[in-house]
Design a protein around this motif. Structure first.
Motif, PDB file in Angstrom:
ATOM      1  N   ASP A 150       0.824  -1.213   0.000  1.00 39.06           N
ATOM      2  CA  ASP A 150       0.000   0.000   0.000  1.00 39.06           C
ATOM      3  C   ASP A 150       0.854   1.257   0.000  1.00 39.06           C
ATOM      4  N   SER A 151       2.111   1.144  -0.508  1.00 33.94           N
ATOM      5  CA  SER A 151       2.945   2.340  -0.532  1.00 33.94           C
ATOM      6  C   SER A 151       3.928   2.304  -1.697  1.00 33.94           C
ATOM      7  N   ASP A 161       6.884   3.380  -1.541  1.00 31.68           N
ATOM      8  CA  ASP A 161       8.188   3.025  -0.993  1.00 31.68           C
ATOM      9  C   ASP A 161       8.430   1.526  -1.088  1.00 31.68           C
ATOM     10  N   ARG A 203      -5.286   2.726   1.671  1.00 29.58           N
ATOM     11  CA  ARG A 203      -6.039   3.978   1.651  1.00 29.58           C
ATOM     12  C   ARG A 203      -7.504   3.661   1.417  1.00 29.58           C
ATOM     13  N   LEU A 220      -3.121   6.349  -5.716  1.00 27.06           N
ATOM     14  CA  LEU A 220      -2.006   5.515  -5.282  1.00 27.06           C
ATOM     15  C   LEU A 220      -1.643   4.494  -6.357  1.00 27.06           C
TER      16      LEU A 220
END
Length: 360
Positions: free
Chosen positions: A107-108, A110, A138, A147
């Protein structure tokens, strides 16, 4: 009751397991969705193979350690439903990808950037969406669509679809509330995928479904995959939600009465190190199979203390053996090195909990 087994012990009724496995496979087939069961419940390659033989398309794992053990057993289609972060794990993931198809949820950006450094074929990822549990992800809609666009722009990453876990369904108080949570679990992801398509990103997978919601959300148009785990064994949480009965619970802790200090108090040789404290103290959190008049009061590490209704016909003297249905089957399995498999009421095999402790 299985006098050849010393207690406390994990006992698995394999006849019930097969029935549970077949029922969920039929549910997925009836709705035309893929079934990718979560193996964190049983942690046993033999049972994963049973699920695959019944029609599952692959397995879901929580951690790399579980995935590695499943791959060692020849299972080659794995979803890692957990963000992978850090060089040690990335090296292990690179090695795992050489012998299995592996998708990863995240979920990122990074985490996605780290995966992109693996090289080779693009890493397939599922972007996790928060549909109400408030853990990872999110919210559905524009926050997740943005995203997805950010992650899809990273070279070396292939955004295959969206994933969610409606863990908040465990708090449902009625069948209607559970069904509505399941419906929203599916429709929120589908609406988000439609936004992504308008942004020019076509997603192939809509992956949903814990055990409580799986049978409902499988029927939502656009869902492609369900990932239930607990259904293979069931537990008292599933019984409370109305998706299991005592008869469909397959994993139980065999225990012995070691003390009767009073007429009401029954002391067992299984405590938190055999049963976990998950759900501790809530009504019916641990149940003794076939003994509705016995109520679990509390657990210490090695003691289980239960209260017997004075009107119960059962006497339960020292030495009596009971089968306890746990509150959370997944946690209980992880407490044992092996389980005893029972068929037609007889112990027929020992099953090693191969992925026990695989938390990395």
């Amino acid at each position: 009751m299985h006098p050849e087994i010393d207690t406390p012990a994990l006992v698995i009724d394999l006849d019930t397991v097969r029935a549970n496995v077949d029922e969920m496979a039929r549910t997925a087939a009836r709705h035309g969705v893929k079934l990718r069961p979560h193996v964190k419940t049983h942690k046993m390659p033999e049972l994963a193979r049973m699920q695959l033989d019944a029609g599952a398309t692959g397995v879901t794992c929580a951690k790399l350690g579980e995935a590695e053990i499943m791959a060692d057993a020849g299972i080659d289609d794995i979803l890692l439903a957990f963000p992978i972060w850090g060089e040690p794990k990335l090296r292990r993931l690179a090695a795992l990808r050489e012998r299995a198809r592996v998708r990863v949820s995240l979920d990122s950006p990074d985490v996605a950037a780290g995966l992109a450094r693996l090289g080779g074929t693009p890493v397939e990822v599922l972007v996790e969406v928060d549909t109400g549990q408030h853990r990872l992800g999110r919210p559905p809609g524009r926050p997740t669509a943005d995203l997805v666009a950010e992650i899809a722009a990273i070279p070396g990453i292939d955004v295959a679809g969206l994933l969610t876990l409606a863990g908040h369904a465990y708090h449902s108080r009625t069948e209607r509330e559970l069904a509505e949570t399941a419906r929203r679990e599916g429709t929120d992801l589908i609406a988000t995928a439609e936004l992504c398509a308008r942004d020019g990103i076509e997603l192939r997978e809509i992956s949903v479904g814990c055990t409580p919601t799986a049978r409902h959300v499988a029927g939502v148009a656009g869902v492609t995959e369900i990932r239930p785990g607990t259904y293979i064994f069931n537990d008292t949480a599933m019984m409370r939600l109305g998706v299991a009965t005592e008869q469909t619970t397959a994993a139980r802790v065999l225990t012995t009465v070691v003390g009767r200090p009073t007429a009401e108090r029954v002391v067992l040789d299984a405590g938190t190190k055999s049963l976990t404290s998950d759900g501790s103290g809530s009504p019916g959190w641990i149940r003794a199979a076939g003994l509705p008049h016995l109520r679990m009061d509390f657990l210490n590490e090695e003691h289980g203390v239960a209260l017997l209704d004075p009107e119960s016909p059962a006497e339960l003297p020292v030495g009596t053996r009971l089968q306890l249905i746990p509150s959370h089957a997944c946690s209980v399995v992880n407490l044992f090195d092996h389980a005893y498999g029972v068929e037609n009421g007889q112990v027929t095999k020992e099953l090693r909990v191969a992925a026990r402790g695989a938390v990395r």
